[in-house]
Scaffold this active site. Sequence first.
Site, PDB file in Angstrom:
ATOM      1  CE1 TYR A  32      57.529 -27.722  -5.623  1.00 41.06           C
ATOM      2  CE2 TYR A  32      59.061 -25.896  -5.580  1.00 41.06           C
ATOM      3  CZ  TYR A  32      58.410 -26.898  -6.272  1.00 41.06           C
ATOM      4  OH  TYR A  32      58.661 -27.055  -7.613  1.00 41.06           O
ATOM      5  CG  ASP A  72      61.232 -25.228  -9.315  1.00 41.13           C
ATOM      6  OD1 ASP A  72      62.287 -24.977  -9.943  1.00 41.13           O
ATOM      7  OD2 ASP A  72      61.142 -26.166  -8.514  1.00 41.13           O
ATOM      8  CG  ASP A 124      64.758 -24.909 -14.087  1.00 37.38           C
ATOM      9  OD1 ASP A 124      65.262 -23.904 -13.552  1.00 37.38           O
ATOM     10  OD2 ASP A 124      64.883 -26.059 -13.645  1.00 37.38           O
TER      11      ASP A 124
END
Length: 360
Positions: free
Chosen positions: A141, A248, A252
Amino acid sequence: MTHKILLLAGDGIGPEIIGATEALLRVLMNRFDLSCEIEHALMGGCAIDVHNNSLPEGTLHLARAADAILLGAVGGPQWDKVERSIRPERGLLRLRSELGLFCNLRPAVLFDALAQASTLKAEIVNGLDLMIIRELTGGIYFGEPRGIVEDEDGARRGYNTLVYSEEEVVRIARMGFETARKRRSRLCSIDKANVLEVSEMWRDVVQGLAGAYPDVDLSHMFVDNAAMQLVRAPKQFDVIVTGNMFGDILSDLAAMLTGSIGMLPSAALNADRKGLFEPVHGSAPDIAGKGMANPLATILSAAMMLRYSLGETQLANRVEVAVEDALASGARTADIALPGETVVSTADMAKAVIDGLSHD
């Protein structure tokens, strides 16, 4: 000591869930001697609309001065076409980077009252209590170079760089070992060392630290297997430590084990334990303004704020017990309600938690 808290409501359901959580914080201030100064600022799409910048300098200044930051959510389809450098998500990444928030704590805990709300069988998830520690300021990222280029024939290519320094791996791995030491002393490091050189280095560094933590049982797992194992037998995990992108995705996935992504809080901490606290879920523009959003992930994020950044452990425990009591009493927002159960609004769910604060 007076704590300085910055509230960033953001976009979509953000104002609703932050409003509900602020009401709880003010009860803690009025009834339980929590000494706070609360400020508000714009961040995300709402800041783009006013300042043409998702993280205005004024907001960043307040964030630097705060002891802790509580964020709702950012983003929405109306900002998908703005210049990439100022999109809501870029503002969030910049805030994490500017404040050095390298350590992301994402607990996945199944409350007993929600065992039937999970999409997995109750016997698979009953008693679930795991912590995912995600490195937050490195990896793909943030890596450079990155971009989209056009070849001579007009075809486009997109590229990103996955990079970690040894120092970055060491500091997040130490957080993993130290967190596991305070829990059940099991740490699983997640990587893709069979195909990625950066993961090969990651695994070597983590393994090299294991000798300093002889009381912690360290294991390693490839990320694809970890995703399968989280669904097959999630209670085998205690603490997971992993990189930015893998964390990430896996956090989730873990959200659904608990019944709803609306139940998961998170903390992003720097080396001084200053933190940004936010629910794992997004801005949910489809239900914004309808009073349907589940505020519990944000309320539990506030409990993490009390514990990790403000040192108010007793109040953090009080909030978490009040959430558990509210669920045990039958309070359900739409995302965690089973067929036939009564659904309450965002404000009513927050009220159920607030009502439980005074019950020792």
